[in-house]
Each structure stands twice: as structure tokens, then as C-alpha cells.
Motif scaffolding. Structure first.
Motif, short mmCIF file in Angstrom:
data_model
loop_
_atom_site.label_atom_id
_atom_site.label_comp_id
_atom_site.label_asym_id
_atom_site.label_seq_id
_atom_site.Cartn_x
_atom_site.Cartn_y
_atom_site.Cartn_z
N GLY A 48 73.95 61.03 22.63
CA GLY A 48 73.93 62.18 21.74
C GLY A 48 74.94 63.25 22.15
O GLY A 48 75.67 63.80 21.32
N VAL A 49 74.98 63.53 23.45
CA VAL A 49 75.92 64.54 23.94
C VAL A 49 77.36 64.09 23.70
O VAL A 49 78.20 64.87 23.23
N ALA A 50 77.64 62.82 23.98
CA ALA A 50 79.01 62.33 23.83
C ALA A 50 79.46 62.41 22.37
O ALA A 50 80.59 62.82 22.08
N ILE A 51 78.56 62.04 21.44
CA ILE A 51 78.94 62.08 20.02
C ILE A 51 79.25 63.52 19.58
O ILE A 51 80.26 63.78 18.92
N THR A 52 78.37 64.45 19.95
CA THR A 52 78.61 65.85 19.58
C THR A 52 79.94 66.34 20.15
O THR A 52 80.78 66.93 19.44
N LEU A 53 80.13 66.05 21.43
CA LEU A 53 81.33 66.52 22.13
C LEU A 53 82.60 65.95 21.49
O LEU A 53 83.56 66.68 21.19
N LEU A 54 82.60 64.63 21.24
CA LEU A 54 83.79 63.99 20.68
C LEU A 54 84.07 64.49 19.27
O LEU A 54 85.22 64.77 18.92
N LEU A 55 83.03 64.59 18.44
CA LEU A 55 83.23 65.06 17.07
C LEU A 55 83.81 66.47 17.07
O LEU A 55 84.73 66.79 16.32
N ARG A 56 83.25 67.33 17.94
CA ARG A 56 83.73 68.71 18.01
C ARG A 56 85.20 68.75 18.42
O ARG A 56 86.03 69.39 17.77
N LEU A 57 85.53 68.04 19.51
CA LEU A 57 86.90 68.09 20.00
C LEU A 57 87.87 67.40 19.04
O LEU A 57 88.97 67.91 18.79
N ALA A 58 87.45 66.27 18.46
CA ALA A 58 88.32 65.56 17.53
C ALA A 58 88.59 66.42 16.29
O ALA A 58 89.72 66.44 15.78
N SER A 59 87.55 67.13 15.82
CA SER A 59 87.75 67.93 14.60
C SER A 59 88.70 69.10 14.87
O SER A 59 89.42 69.55 13.98
N ILE A 60 88.70 69.61 16.12
CA ILE A 60 89.66 70.66 16.46
C ILE A 60 91.06 70.07 16.54
O ILE A 60 92.02 70.60 15.98
N ARG A 61 91.15 68.93 17.23
CA ARG A 61 92.45 68.29 17.46
C ARG A 61 93.13 67.91 16.14
O ARG A 61 94.32 68.17 15.96
N TRP A 62 92.33 67.32 15.20
CA TRP A 62 92.95 66.86 13.96
C TRP A 62 92.59 67.74 12.77
O TRP A 62 92.77 67.35 11.62
N LYS A 63 92.10 68.94 13.07
CA LYS A 63 91.82 69.93 12.02
C LYS A 63 91.00 69.39 10.85
O LYS A 63 91.39 69.54 9.68
N VAL A 64 89.87 68.74 11.16
CA VAL A 64 88.99 68.25 10.10
C VAL A 64 88.01 69.35 9.71
O VAL A 64 87.49 70.04 10.58
N THR A 65 87.78 69.53 8.42
CA THR A 65 86.78 70.51 7.99
C THR A 65 85.90 69.91 6.89
O THR A 65 86.26 68.90 6.29
N LEU A 66 84.78 70.55 6.64
CA LEU A 66 83.91 70.18 5.53
C LEU A 66 84.38 70.91 4.28
O LEU A 66 85.10 71.90 4.38
N PRO A 67 83.94 70.43 3.08
CA PRO A 67 84.30 71.18 1.87
C PRO A 67 83.73 72.59 1.94
O PRO A 67 82.65 72.83 2.46
N VAL A 68 84.52 73.54 1.39
CA VAL A 68 84.14 74.95 1.44
C VAL A 68 83.50 75.34 0.12
O VAL A 68 83.78 74.74 -0.91
N PHE A 69 82.62 76.33 0.16
CA PHE A 69 81.89 76.75 -1.03
C PHE A 69 82.75 77.65 -1.89
O PHE A 69 83.01 78.79 -1.54
N GLU A 70 83.22 77.13 -3.02
CA GLU A 70 84.00 77.94 -3.94
C GLU A 70 83.40 77.82 -5.33
O GLU A 70 83.83 76.99 -6.13
N PRO A 71 82.41 78.64 -5.63
CA PRO A 71 81.76 78.55 -6.93
C PRO A 71 82.68 79.04 -8.03
O PRO A 71 83.67 79.73 -7.76
N VAL A 72 82.36 78.67 -9.27
CA VAL A 72 83.09 79.25 -10.39
C VAL A 72 82.82 80.75 -10.39
O VAL A 72 81.79 81.21 -9.93
N GLU A 73 83.76 81.51 -10.90
CA GLU A 73 83.59 82.97 -10.93
C GLU A 73 82.37 83.36 -11.76
O GLU A 73 82.12 82.77 -12.80
N THR A 74 81.62 84.33 -11.29
CA THR A 74 80.48 84.79 -12.09
C THR A 74 80.60 86.27 -12.38
O THR A 74 81.36 86.98 -11.75
#
Lengths: 205, 205, 205
Positions: free
Chosen positions: A179-205
Motif C-alpha cells: 500500500g505504501v509503495a503504490i501511494t508513493l509511486l503514484l504520487r512521485l510519478a504524477s509529479i514527474r509526468w505531470k498527470v492530473t485528474l479532470p478539473v471541475f468546470e461547470p457551465v456558467e450559471t
């Protein structure tokens, strides 16, 4: 070994707490407060929510001593020398990973449901940093767009850990390390390769 | 006598909570919330962390009544008259001192280690003001550069109190008074003579 | 029926948590965190303060599932379609009303004094929204001048509920419905007719 890693995480968090005070004209005592909050925030929220009181750091003063000494040392060293940013990122990621998996482990040990244990792991991993950012007036790291995987990494690591702990409960140490290794690797890999999740951009209200 | 002083501290905190709303267009109810948070925040965090639940103010409604009445009175008086700033500073310093030493005393009574008791005293003294400042969007008083001794004063007073309580446990009242007096004097002296701790100014990174 | 209404409130809070992320560039995971904080914040603070641990959502994973599913659905729907603002306001008011009265009810069941029960009700109703606003850097809704009755509505509903529960303890369901209805109507009426409490405007100091 887990105990040593825990102290390492506390030290890593204390350093990140001190460095968060950069450029904010905070005095030595305020800096120590920030270090303590970052190091103990997650575990404190976990213990309070689970009802395992008094909270962990009141039962072992070694944690307190560790965080205070590291904070004071960082305070004086950082006035003279640059801190290698990479070392800090790794220490911070290790603390996130360890705290998250330890949090999930504790919740499982208290007979919580798997989904609750995963949530508790994420809380333990990220709450310290959130409180630190609230106190210094920064946007909490979980809510910054350039954050890459952070809570997400903790979620994946905790989910795998909880799965392993349900199906192969005998080899506790291997489950934690995975568990620790997976968290650590995902965190570091996402920094290294600049991976992000989709961001919340709702239609204008 | 301790009980009277505690109520005085709650009243002092309630006033400081109300005055923190100045210029922020907060309505009467929001102002009462701020007063309660300032007055009960520190003790609530202390009781939760130590596991002494339900928290203190749920067990004695007189505290609640005191804070609400003082808040409403301050709300209406402050719309008409200036509050003497010095009186406020002294009330605030007294509340810091009393809450801090009471917090350390309670932790010792629950068999906590000396370092934990001192930490708990500082938390009890400063947490209410920190939450108040978070809610109104101000920089928490502990982290302002013009703060002089604040958490630092609480630390010194609690440290002396914990030392005295370890070595001369028989004269409990004198120990409390000494701890409170040291915190109070350090706080007021540091304001009077503008003493501050070194500020965190790391090399540029 | 209370159980269904509780799940509805959790869903309403989750939606309001997601929509609070609007325009802030928060990613999917951060949005889920906001939804959970808004939905569970009030009840968590209530359970911790009362000492009823572990907190409620750790004992019934259905709440967690509900909030996460609603948050993810809202995340994707809100990227495509406008949310009707009125529906949101009503959902939010319903959640405030339900959470507040349930909080007061729980405090009474734990033998708290009436004034403590009312305070606990207000806390349960408003704490989730306050934490949500702290995390996103907004002024907490309780402290905005255009808030109309919010904590005030919760106060009135809880006060009536606590009175009824003291004098007519036999008809529990009617008491709850009355308290919820009063909170809900006061909240909605104050929005509709723009009623506010006096604002704190002290003389200049």
C-alpha cells in the motif's frame, strides 16, 4: 521498522510545515506550531473520529520531541542553506503514503467497513497538510490545480491495502509495504509526468 | 476562586470574539458564534484531544449563558462607545494565561507526560483565537509578525507550572497562580516593550 | 422516514459541496472531499463534542456511498447543464433544518441541558458549510452580510423543538417535524423577502 518509518514521516512533515512558513514573517514559535500541526494533524483527526482517545502523540512524547527538534533545526538551517526540493518532495510523499496506510490499518483493526477504512486512510494522509495550509492562508494542497495525484494516490494505495488485508490477512507487513509503495509511486510519478485528474468546470450559471 | 477567574476568562474571550467582527459586516448571530468559538475553542480542542468527553461547556450551561450575554452586551455597547484597547489587551492576556495553565493542569491530572502537558496548555490557550481568526479570514494571531510573545508566553508559564507541579505537588494553588502570573507578565511586558522572537527568513529558493 | 430524510440531506449537502468548487479549478478528487466535508462536517463535530464516538458515518457506510455517488454525478452533470438555483437553495435549507433538529434531538437524548441542546443543533446545522467555505477560501456563509436567516433559522427551529420535547415528550415525531418546518420556512422566507439581522458596525476605534 514501522516505528522508525513513522518517526521519519513525522520528521518529514515537520520539515514541510517549517518550509510552509517561508516568506510569511512567522516567528520561531509559530513555525514550531506549524510543524506540529502538519506532523500530527492527520493522526489526530483520525484518532478523534475513530474515538481512540487520548490521541496518539499524547501517549508517546518521543513524537513530540522528534517534531520539535526537527522544526528548530530546520528553522536555523533553512536561514542559511537551500533545501533540496526533490528531497522534500520525496519526504512529503513518503509521509503521505505511510500516514494513509497506517490510518487505514487502524480503522480496519477497529472493525470499520472497507470503505470507511479507505476514507480514514485518506483523511490521515492529507488532513495535516490541509490544516497547515489553512493556518498559513494558502489554498489547501488537495484543492490546487497543479497538485497532480495527492489524495488520489492515497486513495489508490489505501484501496489496494484494504483489499489485500481482506483477502490475505496473514501477511500484514507485506500488505502495508504494498500500500505504501503504490501511494508513493503514484504520487512521485504524477509529479514527474505531470498527470492530473479532470478539473471541475461547470457551465456558467 | 479558580471558577470565578474561569468565567472572567470566558467573558474576556467573548468580548475579543465580538470585537474581531469589527468592519466585517457580520450580523448579530454571526457575532455570537464568533464569541462562543473564541471562548470555548481552546478548551474544546483540549477535551477532545484528551478524550474527556462530552466537552466542558456541555456540562455547565452557565458558561454558555455567560458568553452569550457578554457577546450581546458587547455587540450593542460597541456600536455606541469606544472600547478601551488596554482593558481588552489585559482581558485577552488573562484569558490566555488562565486557559493555558488550566489546560496543563488537566493534562497532568490525566497522567500525561510533562512535555504533553505543556503542549496541551499552549493549545488550550491559543486554539480559540486561532479558530476565531480562521473564521474571519484574518492571519491567526500566533502567526503575525507583530504578535510579540503569545504562544511563547503560554509556553513559559506552562513550563514553570509543570515543573512546580512535579517538584512541589502539595501547593496546587500557588503553582497555578505562579504559572498564570508568568504567562500574563511575559505577554504584557512583550507588548509594552515590543519584544519578538526571531522571524523565519530562509535563503531564497 | 427520518432515515430517508437524512439521506436526502446528505445528498443535498454533497451537491452544495460540489457546486462550491465552481470556478476554483479543483479536480474530481478535491470535489469529492468537499462534498464529504459538507455532508458530514456538522454531524462529525456534534458526535465528537458529545463524545459519541466513533462518529456516525463510520458506522453506516451507506452514508459514505450516498455522498460519493451524488458528488461524482453532480461533477459530471454540472459540466453540461445548469443547476436550478432554487432547487439547490431548497435542498440546502432542508439539510440545515434536518441536521439542526437531529443534532438537538441527539443532545437531549444524551441528557444535555436545553441551552446546550440548542447550541448543538445549530453546530450540527452550520458546521459542514463553515468547513466547506474555509477549505475553498470563501467567507463562511454564517458571516456573510447577505446571508439572511441561517444560523438564526436553525436557532429558532431548535429552540421550538427543545421546548416541545420538554413539555410534550410523548409525540417525538411531531416535535421533530415542527422544528424542521420552522427552520425551513424561516430560512426560505428570509431569502424570499431579504430579511436580515442587525449588522455589527461599532464606532471607529
Amino acid at each position: 521498522m514501522l516505528h522508525i518509518l513513522e518517526h521519519l514521516s513525522v520528521a518529514g512533515c515537520a520539515i514541510s510545515g517549517v518550509l510552509a512558513a517561508r516568506g510569511k514573517q512567522i516567528d520561531l514559535f509559530g513555525v514550531i506550531v506549524l510543524a506540529l500541526v502538519t506532523a500530527f494533524g492527520g493522526g489526530t483527526v483520525r484518532d478523534i473520529t475513530l474515538g481512540d482517545l487520548p490521541v496518539f502523540w499524547t501517549r508517546d512524547p518521543a513524537f513530540l520531541l522528534n517534531a520539535v527538534v526537527v522544526a528548530i533545526a530546520t528553522f536555523y538551517i533553512a536561514r542559511r542553506r537551500h533545501f533540496p526540493l526533490t528531497a522534500l518532495l520525496v519526504a512529503d510523499a513518503l509521509a503521505l503514503a505511510l500516514f494513509a496506510v497506517i490510518g487505514a490499518q487502524k480503522a480496519l483493526a477497529m472493525q470499520m467497513a472497507p470503505s470507511v477504512a479507505i476514507t480514514m486512510g485518506i483523511i490521515t494522509g492529507v488532513a495535516g497538510g490541509i490544516i497547515r495550509d489553512l493556518l498559513t492562508g494558502d489554498i489547501p494542497v488537495v484543492f490546487r490545480k497543479e497538485t497532480h495525484f495527492y489524495a488520489t494516490a492515497a486513495f489508490c494505495g489505501c484501496a489496494v491495502y484494504v483489499l489485500l488485508a481482506s483477502f490475505c490477512p496473514t501477511d500484514s507487513q507485506r500488505n502495508v509495504v504494498t500500500g505504501v509503495a503504490i501511494t508513493l509511486l503514484l504520487r512521485l510519478a504524477s509529479i514527474r509526468w505531470k498527470v492530473t485528474l479532470p478539473v471541475f468546470e461547470p457551465v456558467e450559471t
